[in-house]
Design a protein around this motif. Sequence first.
Motif, PDB file in Angstrom:
ATOM      1  N   LEU A   1       0.959  -1.384  -0.210  1.00  0.00           N
ATOM      2  CA  LEU A   1      -0.080  -0.437  -0.309  1.00  0.00           C
ATOM      3  C   LEU A   1       0.723   1.546  -0.044  1.00  0.00           C
ATOM      4  CD1 LEU A   1      -2.672  -0.868   2.341  1.00  0.00           C
ATOM      5  CD2 LEU A   1      -2.936  -1.245   0.255  1.00  0.00           C
ATOM      6  N   LYS A   2       2.531   0.768   0.072  1.00  0.00           N
ATOM      7  CA  LYS A   2       3.017   2.344   0.199  1.00  0.00           C
ATOM      8  C   LYS A   2       3.746   2.626  -1.195  1.00  0.00           C
ATOM      9  CE  LYS A   2       4.151   0.726   4.445  1.00  0.00           C
ATOM     10  NZ  LYS A   2       5.246   0.586   5.527  1.00  0.00           N
ATOM     11  N   TYR A   3       3.731   1.985  -2.353  1.00  0.00           N
ATOM     12  CA  TYR A   3       4.165   2.450  -3.233  1.00  0.00           C
ATOM     13  C   TYR A   3       2.982   3.096  -4.340  1.00  0.00           C
ATOM     14  CZ  TYR A   3       5.902  -2.022  -3.115  1.00  0.00           C
ATOM     15  OH  TYR A   3       6.393  -3.689  -3.138  1.00  0.00           O
ATOM     16  N   GLU A   4       3.491   4.094  -4.768  1.00  0.00           N
ATOM     17  CA  GLU A   4       3.382   5.321  -5.556  1.00  0.00           C
ATOM     18  C   GLU A   4       1.491   4.627  -6.797  1.00  0.00           C
ATOM     19  OE1 GLU A   4       3.709   8.470  -5.677  1.00  0.00           O
ATOM     20  OE2 GLU A   4       4.899   8.329  -4.231  1.00  0.00           O
ATOM     21  N   PRO A   5       0.792   5.425  -7.003  1.00  0.00           N
ATOM     22  CA  PRO A   5      -0.142   5.097  -7.846  1.00  0.00           C
ATOM     23  C   PRO A   5       0.280   4.068  -9.027  1.00  0.00           C
ATOM     24  CG  PRO A   5      -0.801   7.181  -7.288  1.00  0.00           C
ATOM     25  CD  PRO A   5       0.335   6.713  -6.506  1.00  0.00           C
ATOM     26  N   HIS A   6       1.774   5.130  -9.443  1.00  0.00           N
ATOM     27  CA  HIS A   6       1.821   4.267 -10.693  1.00  0.00           C
ATOM     28  C   HIS A   6       2.952   3.583 -11.223  1.00  0.00           C
ATOM     29  CE1 HIS A   6       4.982   7.504  -9.763  1.00  0.00           C
ATOM     30  NE2 HIS A   6       5.823   6.631 -10.299  1.00  0.00           N
ATOM     31  N   ASP A   7       3.128   2.802  -9.820  1.00  0.00           N
ATOM     32  CA  ASP A   7       4.368   1.926  -9.664  1.00  0.00           C
ATOM     33  C   ASP A   7       3.065   0.546  -9.627  1.00  0.00           C
ATOM     34  OD1 ASP A   7       5.571  -0.180  -9.212  1.00  0.00           O
ATOM     35  OD2 ASP A   7       6.882   1.183  -7.488  1.00  0.00           O
ATOM     36  N   ILE A   8       3.687  -0.216 -10.915  1.00  0.00           N
ATOM     37  CA  ILE A   8       3.260  -1.435 -11.678  1.00  0.00           C
ATOM     38  C   ILE A   8       2.368  -2.508  -9.710  1.00  0.00           C
ATOM     39  CG2 ILE A   8       4.783  -3.148 -11.543  1.00  0.00           C
ATOM     40  CD1 ILE A   8       3.351  -3.583 -14.159  1.00  0.00           C
ATOM     41  N   ARG A   9       3.049  -2.506  -8.585  1.00  0.00           N
ATOM     42  CA  ARG A   9       3.021  -3.252  -8.030  1.00  0.00           C
ATOM     43  C   ARG A   9       1.610  -2.796  -6.765  1.00  0.00           C
ATOM     44  NH1 ARG A   9       9.284  -3.046  -5.851  1.00  0.00           N
ATOM     45  NH2 ARG A   9       8.817  -0.947  -5.857  1.00  0.00           N
ATOM     46  N   SER A  10       1.635  -1.560  -7.695  1.00  0.00           N
ATOM     47  CA  SER A  10       0.372  -0.662  -6.306  1.00  0.00           C
ATOM     48  C   SER A  10      -0.736  -1.387  -7.012  1.00  0.00           C
ATOM     49  CB  SER A  10       0.350   0.497  -6.745  1.00  0.00           C
ATOM     50  OG  SER A  10      -0.709   1.162  -5.910  1.00  0.00           O
ATOM     51  N   PRO A  11      -1.654  -1.766  -5.699  1.00  0.00           N
ATOM     52  CA  PRO A  11      -2.744  -2.207  -6.353  1.00  0.00           C
ATOM     53  C   PRO A  11      -4.040  -0.628  -6.859  1.00  0.00           C
ATOM     54  CG  PRO A  11      -2.718  -2.128  -3.934  1.00  0.00           C
ATOM     55  CD  PRO A  11      -1.991  -1.322  -4.616  1.00  0.00           C
ATOM     56  N   LYS A  12      -3.496  -0.140  -7.010  1.00  0.00           N
ATOM     57  CA  LYS A  12      -4.044   1.636  -7.730  1.00  0.00           C
ATOM     58  C   LYS A  12      -3.776   1.566  -9.086  1.00  0.00           C
ATOM     59  CE  LYS A  12      -4.676   4.644  -4.133  1.00  0.00           C
ATOM     60  NZ  LYS A  12      -4.326   5.348  -3.696  1.00  0.00           N
ATOM     61  N   TYR A  13      -2.088   0.309  -9.665  1.00  0.00           N
ATOM     62  CA  TYR A  13      -1.860   0.988 -11.174  1.00  0.00           C
ATOM     63  C   TYR A  13      -2.974   0.570 -11.738  1.00  0.00           C
ATOM     64  CZ  TYR A  13       1.241   0.010 -14.787  1.00  0.00           C
ATOM     65  OH  TYR A  13       1.285  -0.264 -16.021  1.00  0.00           O
ATOM     66  N   LYS A  14      -2.752   1.804 -12.792  1.00  0.00           N
ATOM     67  CA  LYS A  14      -4.139   1.405 -13.848  1.00  0.00           C
ATOM     68  C   LYS A  14      -3.681   1.989 -15.014  1.00  0.00           C
ATOM     69  CE  LYS A  14      -8.286   3.597 -15.387  1.00  0.00           C
ATOM     70  NZ  LYS A  14      -8.632   4.984 -15.436  1.00  0.00           N
ATOM     71  N   PRO A  15      -3.140   0.972 -15.890  1.00  0.00           N
ATOM     72  CA  PRO A  15      -2.528   1.351 -17.811  1.00  0.00           C
ATOM     73  C   PRO A  15      -2.556   1.611 -17.861  1.00  0.00           C
ATOM     74  CG  PRO A  15      -3.361  -1.810 -17.066  1.00  0.00           C
ATOM     75  CD  PRO A  15      -3.394  -0.619 -15.910  1.00  0.00           C
ATOM     76  N   TYR A  16      -1.833   3.055 -18.858  1.00  0.00           N
ATOM     77  CA  TYR A  16      -2.346   4.008 -19.586  1.00  0.00           C
ATOM     78  C   TYR A  16      -1.507   3.809 -20.728  1.00  0.00           C
ATOM     79  CZ  TYR A  16       1.529   5.548 -18.393  1.00  0.00           C
ATOM     80  OH  TYR A  16       3.475   6.161 -17.921  1.00  0.00           O
ATOM     81  N   LEU A  17      -2.397   4.621 -21.866  1.00  0.00           N
ATOM     82  CA  LEU A  17      -1.115   3.977 -23.597  1.00  0.00           C
ATOM     83  C   LEU A  17      -1.498   3.085 -23.816  1.00  0.00           C
ATOM     84  CD1 LEU A  17       1.319   6.637 -22.995  1.00  0.00           C
ATOM     85  CD2 LEU A  17      -0.770   7.165 -24.095  1.00  0.00           C
ATOM     86  N   THR A  18      -2.324   2.021 -23.448  1.00  0.00           N
ATOM     87  CA  THR A  18      -2.352   0.944 -24.410  1.00  0.00           C
ATOM     88  C   THR A  18      -2.807   0.847 -25.496  1.00  0.00           C
ATOM     89  OG1 THR A  18      -4.766   0.759 -23.511  1.00  0.00           O
ATOM     90  CG2 THR A  18      -2.950  -0.133 -21.931  1.00  0.00           C
ATOM     91  N   THR A  19      -3.148   1.774 -26.175  1.00  0.00           N
ATOM     92  CA  THR A  19      -3.418   2.034 -27.484  1.00  0.00           C
ATOM     93  C   THR A  19      -3.269   2.864 -27.984  1.00  0.00           C
ATOM     94  OG1 THR A  19      -5.089   2.365 -27.216  1.00  0.00           O
ATOM     95  CG2 THR A  19      -4.864   0.126 -27.600  1.00  0.00           C
ATOM     96  N   PRO A  20      -3.389   2.037 -29.681  1.00  0.00           N
ATOM     97  CA  PRO A  20      -2.695   4.075 -30.175  1.00  0.00           C
ATOM     98  C   PRO A  20      -3.547   4.867 -30.063  1.00  0.00           C
ATOM     99  CG  PRO A  20      -2.212   1.792 -31.539  1.00  0.00           C
ATOM    100  CD  PRO A  20      -2.909   1.440 -30.490  1.00  0.00           C
ATOM    101  N   ASP A  21      -3.810   6.962 -30.410  1.00  0.00           N
ATOM    102  CA  ASP A  21      -5.256   7.490 -30.391  1.00  0.00           C
ATOM    103  C   ASP A  21      -4.530   7.782 -31.225  1.00  0.00           C
ATOM    104  OD1 ASP A  21      -6.634   8.927 -29.819  1.00  0.00           O
ATOM    105  OD2 ASP A  21      -5.368   9.582 -28.164  1.00  0.00           O
ATOM    106  N   ARG A  22      -5.916   7.279 -32.375  1.00  0.00           N
ATOM    107  CA  ARG A  22      -5.885   8.138 -33.587  1.00  0.00           C
ATOM    108  C   ARG A  22      -5.846   9.928 -34.149  1.00  0.00           C
ATOM    109  NH1 ARG A  22      -9.754   7.126 -38.192  1.00  0.00           N
ATOM    110  NH2 ARG A  22     -10.800   6.810 -36.238  1.00  0.00           N
ATOM    111  N   VAL A  23      -7.350   9.761 -33.069  1.00  0.00           N
ATOM    112  CA  VAL A  23      -7.227  11.608 -32.977  1.00  0.00           C
ATOM    113  C   VAL A  23      -6.573  12.024 -33.191  1.00  0.00           C
ATOM    114  CG1 VAL A  23      -8.520  13.435 -32.597  1.00  0.00           C
ATOM    115  CG2 VAL A  23      -9.201  10.863 -32.800  1.00  0.00           C
ATOM    116  N   GLN A  24      -5.435  12.237 -31.646  1.00  0.00           N
ATOM    117  CA  GLN A  24      -4.334  12.734 -31.431  1.00  0.00           C
ATOM    118  C   GLN A  24      -2.588  12.433 -32.592  1.00  0.00           C
ATOM    119  OE1 GLN A  24      -4.015  14.935 -29.178  1.00  0.00           O
ATOM    120  NE2 GLN A  24      -4.147  13.518 -27.206  1.00  0.00           N
TER     121      GLN A  24
END
Lengths: 310, 150
Positions: free
Chosen positions: A44-67
């Motif tokens: 519970l002490k990891y930062e949320p962007h750390d993959i070991r944290s329960p809060k971790y949420k993968p981001y930029l998983t797919t290309p963004d056509r509009v961007q």
Amino acid sequence: MFQQSVRQFSSSAVAQKVGCAQVKPVHHKVRIIKKFLSPKYPELKYEPHDIRSPKYKPYLTTPDRVQDHYFNTLQSDLLLINYRHGQQPIYGNKRRQWDMTSPYHLNRPLRKPKGQIVPSPTIKPRTYENVPRLEGVTLNCFVKDAKLYPAQAISAALQLQQITGCKPKAIFAKTNVPNWKLRPGMKMGAKITLHGRDASQFISTLTEIVLPRTRDFYGISNRSGDRYGNIAFGLTAEEVKLFPEIENNQDSWPQNFGFDITLHTSAQTDADARILLSGLGFPFTGSERIPKTLLNDLVSEEEEISTTQQ
Amino acid sequence: MFTVRSTVKTITAHVKPTQQLRYKRDKAGLNPQLERIVNQLSVMSAARKQPRLLKLCDEDYIKHRTVMKAWSLYRKNKIEHNESLLEKQYQSMNEAAAELQSINPKLYEIANEHQFGKRFPLEIRTPTDFPPRQIWFYDYFPKVDGSKQQ
């Protein structure tokens, strides 16, 4: 040196005695996060962007056509379209100083700007640093009938979730209108603000699937906008049926709810925002009004002469 | 916000004008209307939808960190490159405008008019991974007169 006290033999003891603590009290300024003190629950002490944290949420998983489209083609074009040589900042209406006629003016919060309540922003010259871009999309679904049938607010929220794939927030009535039987605190619908890939996804379905098939849609009104680069328009319940998520599963949607869409851009004026949005596939219709102050944003000739003479 | 307990409480009063009977329940469970609402709420709630926590050994974790760092550097470099291109474009536009101003003030005035009301053509498309079967409409001319679009 130290004043010699009549009553005391020692003078140094008096001088070294302090009336208050000399060390600055920091114990209440530094916030102690207790979870870091205990050795328990290390995950519970990891930062949320750390993959070991329960809060971790993968981001930029797919290309963004509009961007990608924006960065590859639109951005440099927008820089060119918006550029004017010798552009000057157009100063906004700011809060005014008090004319110190009364002693009570001291430390009083600044006076309201002339003719308005909220100060308006200064519009800076367009450079490579402020090329407008799409920042987010807000969908706001206010259901009038929800005051009689509270379940409709829930199905409106579910509809928004189905269309966007994000979790909506409930919206509540703010005002008391006895004639409409509306009281503050009633749950009246839902809204979502989309950013990044979610916003791009929504925009591409909107411009490629929904808007081309809506009847009598000629474009977003050129009069729409909040003056500072946010453009809004609405979809009716009939038009909402054209979203593929709902169209392919019509049996489970006996009732649809129209909603308002606000396109938030970083453009400083609505006119700039419209140019950007037209590049993202939104048509515009009607006559456009552009404030006179925006048209005269170049250095005036007198000023130019005076600067060259110096 | 949208919780089952609060909404069922508020909605039950409306859906079914209750005539309370002691020791008698006509049916087990909720009525279909309420069931539908509860169903809708359960779709929206995050309960039991969170994926299981990943368990990485040290080696995997270091691999993951290295890949993510490399990727973020790649993205950062790309953004910086993009920004530098924009800056160069801006500088050369600035220089060209200044030069035109000194050479031909009339042309400069025409070139320096504001472009409000300009639009990207409606035919512009965000590129897709797979192009359409018919890539180009050779006989196409955009409508100008008589259409409401601008």
